[in-house]
Structure formats: structure tokens, C-alpha cells
Design an enzyme around this catalytic site. Sequence first.
Site, PDB file in Angstrom:
ATOM      1  N   GLY A 149       7.108 -10.695   1.408  1.00  0.00           N
ATOM      2  CA  GLY A 149       6.944  -8.792   1.588  1.00  0.00           C
ATOM      3  C   GLY A 149       5.913  -8.624   2.485  1.00  0.00           C
ATOM      4  N   THR A 150       4.781  -9.191   2.062  1.00  0.00           N
ATOM      5  CA  THR A 150       3.397  -9.029   2.434  1.00  0.00           C
ATOM      6  C   THR A 150       3.465  -9.160   3.496  1.00  0.00           C
ATOM      7  OG1 THR A 150       2.390  -9.994   0.105  1.00  0.00           O
ATOM      8  CG2 THR A 150       1.378 -10.207   1.805  1.00  0.00           C
ATOM      9  N   ASN A 178       5.614   0.769  -6.025  1.00  0.00           N
ATOM     10  CA  ASN A 178       5.796  -0.274  -6.727  1.00  0.00           C
ATOM     11  C   ASN A 178       5.435  -0.549  -8.865  1.00  0.00           C
ATOM     12  OD1 ASN A 178       3.992  -0.855  -4.959  1.00  0.00           O
ATOM     13  ND2 ASN A 178       2.900  -2.365  -7.055  1.00  0.00           N
ATOM     14  N   GLN A 237      10.703  -2.813  -3.162  1.00  0.00           N
ATOM     15  CA  GLN A 237      11.262  -2.171  -4.009  1.00  0.00           C
ATOM     16  C   GLN A 237      12.425  -0.916  -4.187  1.00  0.00           C
ATOM     17  OE1 GLN A 237      10.544  -2.904  -7.432  1.00  0.00           O
ATOM     18  NE2 GLN A 237       8.079  -3.660  -6.775  1.00  0.00           N
ATOM     19  N   THR A 295       9.098 -23.037  11.360  1.00  0.00           N
ATOM     20  CA  THR A 295      10.355 -23.724  11.581  1.00  0.00           C
ATOM     21  C   THR A 295      11.168 -22.466  10.002  1.00  0.00           C
ATOM     22  OG1 THR A 295       9.549 -25.460  11.677  1.00  0.00           O
ATOM     23  CG2 THR A 295      11.863 -25.174  10.532  1.00  0.00           C
ATOM     24  N   CYS A 348      -0.073  -7.516  -9.186  1.00  0.00           N
ATOM     25  CA  CYS A 348      -0.996  -8.370  -7.754  1.00  0.00           C
ATOM     26  C   CYS A 348      -2.065  -7.508  -8.101  1.00  0.00           C
ATOM     27  CB  CYS A 348      -1.141  -7.332  -6.232  1.00  0.00           C
ATOM     28  SG  CYS A 348       0.981  -7.109  -5.735  1.00  0.00           S
TER      29      CYS A 348
HETATM   30  C1  LIG Z   1       5.927  -7.408  -4.356  1.00  0.00           C
HETATM   31  C2  LIG Z   1       6.142  -6.411  -2.996  1.00  0.00           C
HETATM   32  C3  LIG Z   1       5.086  -6.465  -2.083  1.00  0.00           C
HETATM   33  C4  LIG Z   1       5.035  -7.938  -1.324  1.00  0.00           C
HETATM   34  O1  LIG Z   1       5.799  -8.620  -1.550  1.00  0.00           O
HETATM   35  P1  LIG Z   1       5.675  -9.936  -1.484  1.00  0.00           P
HETATM   36  O2  LIG Z   1       6.909 -11.113  -1.244  1.00  0.00           O
HETATM   37  O3  LIG Z   1       5.228 -10.540  -3.575  1.00  0.00           O
HETATM   38  O4  LIG Z   1       4.515 -10.839  -0.934  1.00  0.00           O
HETATM   39  C5  LIG Z   1       5.120  -5.542  -1.287  1.00  0.00           C
HETATM   40  N1  LIG Z   1       5.541  -3.883  -1.482  1.00  0.00           N
HETATM   41  C6  LIG Z   1       6.098  -3.904  -2.510  1.00  0.00           C
HETATM   42  C7  LIG Z   1       6.393  -2.217  -2.674  1.00  0.00           C
HETATM   43  C8  LIG Z   1       5.596  -4.482  -3.190  1.00  0.00           C
HETATM   44  O5  LIG Z   1       6.434  -4.239  -4.301  1.00  0.00           O
END
Ligand SMILES: *Cc1c(COP(=O)(O)O)cnc(C)c1O
Length: 384
Positions: A71-72, A151, A179, A237, A325
Site C-alpha cells: 500500500g505504501t 484506518n 482498508q 522482477t 505505523c
Molecule cells: C496499511 C495501510 C497502508 C500501507 O500499506 P502497506 O502494504 O502496509 O505498505 C496504506 N494506507 C492505509 C489506509 C493502510 O491501512
Amino acid sequence: MPSIYLDHSATTPVGEEILQAMLPFLSDRFGNASSIHQYGQEARAAVEHAREQVARVINARESEIIFVSGGTEADNLAILGSAAALKEKGNHIITSLIEHQAVIQTCEHLEKQGYEVTYLEPDQHGMTHPGQVEEAIRPETILITVMHSNNEIGTINPVGEIGKIVHEKNIRFHTDAVQSFGKLPIDVNVINVDLLSISAHKIYGPKGVGALYVHQGTAMAKVIHGGEHERNKRGGTENVAGIVALGKAAEISLNLMASEAQRLMLLQDKFWQEIRERIPDVSLNGHPDERIPGHLSVSFPGVEAESLLISLDLKGIAASSGSACASGSNAPSHVLAGLKLPLEKMKGTIRFSLGRTNTEDHIEYTAQVLQETIERLRALAPTA
Ligand SMILES: *Cc1c(COP(=O)(O)O)cnc(C)c1O
């Protein structure tokens, strides 16, 4: 002692079927998806199948799914890739104060590069409204990034209405749907988003893999250089095993979406009712109705969140304060601060995020432990 996991918004356990789907790609089927030989073809076919599975959840085209490391990275690619691609058009970005750090810190990084960012203040339920977005739009606005659901407090934003305005103004729209993906129905064509972030480990897949939906024809600059992978949008990759797992996780989430949402909403209602009946002076953060199923952010004034979490952990209950986080730092969560919660409430806020592993028994037990623990902790803190 029971072991009750109530932190599904931080991460989820890897589902058994998902684990089984990915394992062959960590052993016999180890090919590089870019190779010409049969090992490569096998890996390529698996990656493309996963792309189809992910696309289906949000009614996207397969060609619109770019696999990334989570997600990041999806948030970084969406924002940095857009900012660089559109820098001739303008330098203004609109977001909200209570986005995930992957969005906030990426925007802050861009501010240092000369971009201007408007951080919208959400309402008391943590909702960002289309009217606010509209008012903040300038001629030089190139990107709007507002999360699908939050989140920390679980509030679902009116992303469809925001998308409508943004679309009319011909501005690019990104939403962090980490989320929401697989939990709430999303149709990218209906909500008019150009970019949407996804992560596997919030939907019972492994950590370190995710995807970015990129609407067809959306010009993006590359952020990770080093190959023509992923339609030349992300070098490196492919994480074949992780991608296969994300595909499987997406498919299962889609199949379970309606029934799980209903089950979790009932559990959440029951949990909140139990908490309210047993414990005086508690409040629920976030929107009363528009919230992620199974998500409860609760303030217990007069109690330190950390002490409460440790006490719960000793009783076999895993919950969190704010987001995973942010833990480790003592600073109040930027989300709770963004809601302008009084300090007493902010300090005593716990997030419970329910998921597939939870049952009614878990709720009963946790409510009872909470009652005893809060009573004890409040008695120790005479200022409460
Ligand atoms: C967990 C989360 C992320 C980050 O995702 P990762 O796969 O842990 O890097 C980004 N945005 C929201 C809203 C999240 O809950």
C-alpha cells in the site's frame, strides 16, 4: 488463556487457501515472469491470472492493475508518479489531514520540491466532504488524494461524490483504498477514480505486495526504475508468489464480501453495546454509520492507551492505539488530532478491528476484560 486478535486493520493472518496458492511459486514454480522458457511462462500466466482476480473486485480492466510492494508504494507511485507527469500543468495537490502516513509524508516530500499541498480538515466524524474539495480547487490543481476509508477511525468517505466533482473539473483523483478493498463494494467506473491503492496483507494475504489501479490513459512517471515490468510503470522482477497470493486473497474477499460485512457489522454492534453497558464515560470515534464493518475506535478517558493495551495483551487480547505505523512514538495520532479530540480522549483511544478470525465469544470475553481493566486503571488515576 484465549488468544483473540482484534487488530485486523494493522494486518491480517495469512489465509490457509492463500498460503497454499502461493507456496508452489516459492519452490517448483520459481520462474521469472519475464523469461521466455516454460518456467517463465508459468510465472507469467500466474501473474496475469492474479491481475484478473484483483481487477474483478473493483470492476477494472486487467491492464489497469500494476503490482507493487504494498500500500505504501502504491500511494507513493500514485502521488509522485502523478506529480512528475503533470508538473507542466500545475503544482497544487489537495488531500486531507487524516490520510495514512504514506500519503501525508509523500505530500510533505513534494512540498519540499516546490509543490503546494492543501490539507483539508475533516468534520468531527473524520469525513472529508465534496464541497470542501471543490472549494480548494485552483487552476493549478493537478491531483486530489482522499482515502476511501480511514484506518484509524474507520470512517468511509463519500469518494463517489468527490470523484464526480473532480471528474467534471478534469482533475486527477487518487484514493487510498487499502482498508476498503475487498471489504466494501467499489466500482472504479462509478466512483470516477483514476488511481486506487491496494495492499494484500490487510485482506489475509502476505506483507510486501500490493497493487495500484491506474485508469487507462493516465500518464504516470516512473518511481522505481530498472526494467520494463508492469507496463513500464514499475521496474523490478515481479514478486510472483506474493502476487499470486494477492490474487487469491482478492478472489476470496470478493466471494465473502457481503456475508462478512454483515457478520462483522453485527459483531461490531454487539461489541459496542456491551462496552457501553459495562463501562461509563466511553465514546465512539469516527462516523456512527459510514464505517468499515468491524471497526471500532473507542475513547476511554482517564486511561492511558498504552497501559490498557498491555493489560489486554496479558489477557490474550490484541488491539492497538491508533495505527500500527504510529505506535512506538508517543506523539498523539495525527488522525485523532485532526478530529480535534480533547487530549483526555486522545490519550485513552483504542482501535479494535474485527475480522474473519473473530466470533461472538471473543466479543463477550473482551468486553468483560475491558470492564475490569478500565475500572482498575481508572481507580489508579485519580485525575480521571
Ligand atoms: C496499511 C495501510 C497502508 C500501507 O500499506 P502497506 O502494504 O502496509 O505498505 C496504506 N494506507 C492505509 C489506509 C493502510 O491501512
